[in-house]
Design a protein around this motif. Structure first.
Motif, PDB file in Angstrom:
ATOM      1  N   ARG A 198       4.931  10.603   8.696  1.00 38.50           N
ATOM      2  CA  ARG A 198       5.669  10.130   9.875  1.00 38.50           C
ATOM      3  C   ARG A 198       5.389  11.032  11.077  1.00 38.50           C
ATOM      4  O   ARG A 198       5.215  10.560  12.199  1.00 38.50           O
ATOM      5  CB  ARG A 198       7.180  10.126   9.579  1.00 38.50           C
ATOM      6  N   ASP A 199       5.347  12.336  10.829  1.00 37.29           N
ATOM      7  CA  ASP A 199       5.333  13.286  11.935  1.00 37.29           C
ATOM      8  C   ASP A 199       3.937  13.617  12.438  1.00 37.29           C
ATOM      9  O   ASP A 199       3.786  14.084  13.567  1.00 37.29           O
ATOM     10  CB  ASP A 199       6.017  14.599  11.500  1.00 37.29           C
ATOM     11  N   ASP A 200       2.921  13.441  11.608  1.00 36.38           N
ATOM     12  CA  ASP A 200       1.580  13.861  11.989  1.00 36.38           C
ATOM     13  C   ASP A 200       0.683  12.634  12.168  1.00 36.38           C
ATOM     14  O   ASP A 200       0.417  11.903  11.206  1.00 36.38           O
ATOM     15  CB  ASP A 200       1.003  14.797  10.914  1.00 36.38           C
ATOM     16  N   ALA A 201       0.231  12.435  13.395  1.00 37.03           N
ATOM     17  CA  ALA A 201      -0.531  11.215  13.716  1.00 37.03           C
ATOM     18  C   ALA A 201      -1.825  11.139  12.912  1.00 37.03           C
ATOM     19  O   ALA A 201      -2.254  10.051  12.505  1.00 37.03           O
ATOM     20  CB  ALA A 201      -0.826  11.172  15.214  1.00 37.03           C
ATOM     21  N   ARG A 202      -2.460  12.279  12.669  1.00 34.90           N
ATOM     22  CA  ARG A 202      -3.732  12.247  11.922  1.00 34.90           C
ATOM     23  C   ARG A 202      -3.520  11.841  10.479  1.00 34.90           C
ATOM     24  O   ARG A 202      -4.287  11.070   9.905  1.00 34.90           O
ATOM     25  CB  ARG A 202      -4.417  13.618  11.991  1.00 34.90           C
ATOM     26  N   SER A 203      -2.471  12.370   9.857  1.00 32.20           N
ATOM     27  CA  SER A 203      -2.178  11.981   8.473  1.00 32.20           C
ATOM     28  C   SER A 203      -1.849  10.501   8.390  1.00 32.20           C
ATOM     29  O   SER A 203      -2.286   9.801   7.472  1.00 32.20           O
ATOM     30  CB  SER A 203      -0.977  12.782   7.933  1.00 32.20           C
ATOM     31  N   ARG A 204      -1.082  10.050   9.354  1.00 28.28           N
ATOM     32  CA  ARG A 204      -0.696   8.637   9.348  1.00 28.28           C
ATOM     33  C   ARG A 204      -1.929   7.765   9.533  1.00 28.28           C
ATOM     34  O   ARG A 204      -2.100   6.746   8.856  1.00 28.28           O
ATOM     35  CB  ARG A 204       0.347   8.372  10.435  1.00 28.28           C
ATOM     36  N   ALA A 205      -2.798   8.172  10.455  1.00 27.24           N
ATOM     37  CA  ALA A 205      -4.018   7.394  10.714  1.00 27.24           C
ATOM     38  C   ALA A 205      -4.906   7.358   9.474  1.00 27.24           C
ATOM     39  O   ALA A 205      -5.530   6.337   9.159  1.00 27.24           O
ATOM     40  CB  ALA A 205      -4.771   7.982  11.905  1.00 27.24           C
ATOM     41  N   HIS A 210       0.884  -1.171   0.000  1.00 27.76           N
ATOM     42  CA  HIS A 210       0.000   0.000   0.000  1.00 27.76           C
ATOM     43  C   HIS A 210       0.920   1.219   0.000  1.00 27.76           C
ATOM     44  O   HIS A 210       1.743   1.366   0.902  1.00 27.76           O
ATOM     45  CB  HIS A 210      -0.896   0.015   1.233  1.00 27.76           C
ATOM     46  N   ILE A 211       0.789   2.029  -1.031  1.00 28.15           N
ATOM     47  CA  ILE A 211       1.721   3.151  -1.199  1.00 28.15           C
ATOM     48  C   ILE A 211       0.921   4.434  -1.319  1.00 28.15           C
ATOM     49  O   ILE A 211       0.032   4.546  -2.169  1.00 28.15           O
ATOM     50  CB  ILE A 211       2.604   2.969  -2.454  1.00 28.15           C
ATOM     51  N   GLY A 212       1.244   5.387  -0.465  1.00 25.89           N
ATOM     52  CA  GLY A 212       0.540   6.669  -0.508  1.00 25.89           C
ATOM     53  C   GLY A 212       1.509   7.827  -0.393  1.00 25.89           C
ATOM     54  O   GLY A 212       2.607   7.681   0.151  1.00 25.89           O
ATOM     55  N   TYR A 213       1.071   8.978  -0.936  1.00 24.85           N
ATOM     56  CA  TYR A 213       1.895  10.168  -0.740  1.00 24.85           C
ATOM     57  C   TYR A 213       1.013  11.406  -0.692  1.00 24.85           C
ATOM     58  O   TYR A 213      -0.101  11.420  -1.222  1.00 24.85           O
ATOM     59  CB  TYR A 213       2.975  10.288  -1.818  1.00 24.85           C
ATOM     60  N   LEU A 214       1.529  12.406  -0.030  1.00 24.39           N
ATOM     61  CA  LEU A 214       0.886  13.715   0.013  1.00 24.39           C
ATOM     62  C   LEU A 214       1.640  14.597  -0.970  1.00 24.39           C
ATOM     63  O   LEU A 214       2.815  14.920  -0.749  1.00 24.39           O
ATOM     64  CB  LEU A 214       0.977  14.299   1.424  1.00 24.39           C
ATOM     65  N   LEU A 242      10.216  12.513  -5.999  1.00 23.87           N
ATOM     66  CA  LEU A 242       8.949  13.226  -6.126  1.00 23.87           C
ATOM     67  C   LEU A 242       8.869  14.430  -5.188  1.00 23.87           C
ATOM     68  O   LEU A 242       8.064  15.324  -5.409  1.00 23.87           O
ATOM     69  CB  LEU A 242       7.811  12.225  -5.817  1.00 23.87           C
ATOM     70  N   ALA A 243       9.708  14.427  -4.155  1.00 28.02           N
ATOM     71  CA  ALA A 243       9.687  15.482  -3.131  1.00 28.02           C
ATOM     72  C   ALA A 243       8.272  15.750  -2.635  1.00 28.02           C
ATOM     73  O   ALA A 243       7.811  16.896  -2.630  1.00 28.02           O
ATOM     74  CB  ALA A 243      10.334  16.765  -3.665  1.00 28.02           C
ATOM     75  N   PRO A 244       7.552  14.727  -2.216  1.00 27.44           N
ATOM     76  CA  PRO A 244       6.201  14.933  -1.689  1.00 27.44           C
ATOM     77  C   PRO A 244       6.276  15.466  -0.264  1.00 27.44           C
ATOM     78  O   PRO A 244       7.349  15.464   0.355  1.00 27.44           O
ATOM     79  CB  PRO A 244       5.613  13.521  -1.693  1.00 27.44           C
ATOM     80  N   ARG A 245       5.121  15.899   0.256  1.00 27.27           N
ATOM     81  CA  ARG A 245       5.111  16.344   1.654  1.00 27.27           C
ATOM     82  C   ARG A 245       5.172  15.160   2.605  1.00 27.27           C
ATOM     83  O   ARG A 245       5.605  15.298   3.752  1.00 27.27           O
ATOM     84  CB  ARG A 245       3.866  17.198   1.918  1.00 27.27           C
ATOM     85  N   GLY A 246       4.737  14.015   2.128  1.00 23.93           N
ATOM     86  CA  GLY A 246       4.826  12.815   2.951  1.00 23.93           C
ATOM     87  C   GLY A 246       4.717  11.582   2.080  1.00 23.93           C
ATOM     88  O   GLY A 246       4.159  11.630   0.983  1.00 23.93           O
ATOM     89  N   VAL A 247       5.282  10.484   2.554  1.00 27.08           N
ATOM     90  CA  VAL A 247       5.198   9.195   1.865  1.00 27.08           C
ATOM     91  C   VAL A 247       4.950   8.111   2.898  1.00 27.08           C
ATOM     92  O   VAL A 247       5.546   8.138   3.977  1.00 27.08           O
ATOM     93  CB  VAL A 247       6.518   8.839   1.131  1.00 27.08           C
ATOM     94  N   GLY A 248       4.076   7.174   2.547  1.00 32.09           N
ATOM     95  CA  GLY A 248       3.876   6.008   3.398  1.00 32.09           C
ATOM     96  C   GLY A 248       3.866   4.744   2.559  1.00 32.09           C
ATOM     97  O   GLY A 248       3.264   4.709   1.483  1.00 32.09           O
TER      98      GLY A 248
END
Ligand SMILES: [Zn+2]
Length: 213
Positions: free
Chosen positions: A196-203, A114-118, A158-164
């Motif tokens: 990684r840093d924001d619990a809501r985004s991660r959730a 499962h791959i996501g990015y902001l 990609l320099a996204p704001r976040g990657v999971g």
């Protein structure tokens, strides 16, 4: 220009020609097919088999070909596009099939990524997420490294704001040998940036990937 639909929205990846291409991962060592064939013939002897047997005589060649196929990712460009619409929500592709070989036993492990990015300033054709997973899967791997390589590649290109990245996989070195019951899955994750840093985004990422109740 491929259509780009995410599970939670539609992206516009139109606009001008791609301005930035994948800088690439170092090309891997090309397998020495003949050396692999010799080694497989020796392995058969070591296992008490007769490599001259009619059913086995082509096995070294077939195994060498299979390893070459399993260890050679397809070439592709990790092309990115300007995020013209300023799409700032999570882009997630879940359930990407993953097939790889564990480097400890040279047995398959397989499952889903499962791959996501902001998105930041750039977005990516969604099919490319699966291609990045394949790029690193077709190698002798450990699941932890595979997970991190996918996440790092997306972060760096990609320099996204976040990657999971979350991978759930069954390792045949565990399940075929009776160490664990069949169907046991190993879960690994790597998060960068906001995920990684924001619990809501991660959730949100974990929930959309179907990983939480
Ligand atoms: Zn293993």
């Amino acid at each position: 220009m491929e259509a780009a639909k995410s599970s939670i929205g539609t992206l516009n990846n139109g606009g001008p020609a791609p301005a930035r291409a994948f800088r690439g991962v170092h090309r891997r060592h090309v397998p020495d097919v003949q050396a692999v064939e010799r080694a497989v013939a020796d392995l058969l002897v070591g296992l008490g088999k007769n490599p001259a047997d009619e059913h086995l005589k082509e096995t070294p060649r077939r195994v060498a070909q299979a390893y070459q196929d399993m260890l050679t990712p397809r070439d592709f460009d990790l092309t990115t596009f300007p995020n013209d619409e300023n799409y700032d929500e999570l882009v997630l592709v879940s359930g990407i099939p993953v097939y790889s070989l564990c480097e400890h036993h040279m047995l398959p492990f397989h499952g889903v990524a499962h791959i996501g990015y902001l998105p930041g300033d750039r977005i990516l054709g969604l099919s490319k997420l699966a291609r990045v997973a394949e790029l690193f899967s077709r190698d002798l791997q450990v699941q932890e490294r595979l997970t991190k390589q996918i996440a790092d590649c997306l972060r760096d290109n990609l320099a996204p704001r976040g990657v999971g990245v979350v991978i759930q996989a069954e390792h045949l070195c565990m399940t075929m040998r009776g160490v664990q019951a069949a169907g046991t899955r190993t879960v690994t994750s790597t998060m960068h940036g906001t995920l990684r840093d924001d619990a809501r985004s991660r959730a949100e990422f974990l929930s959309l990937a179907g990983l939480t109740t």
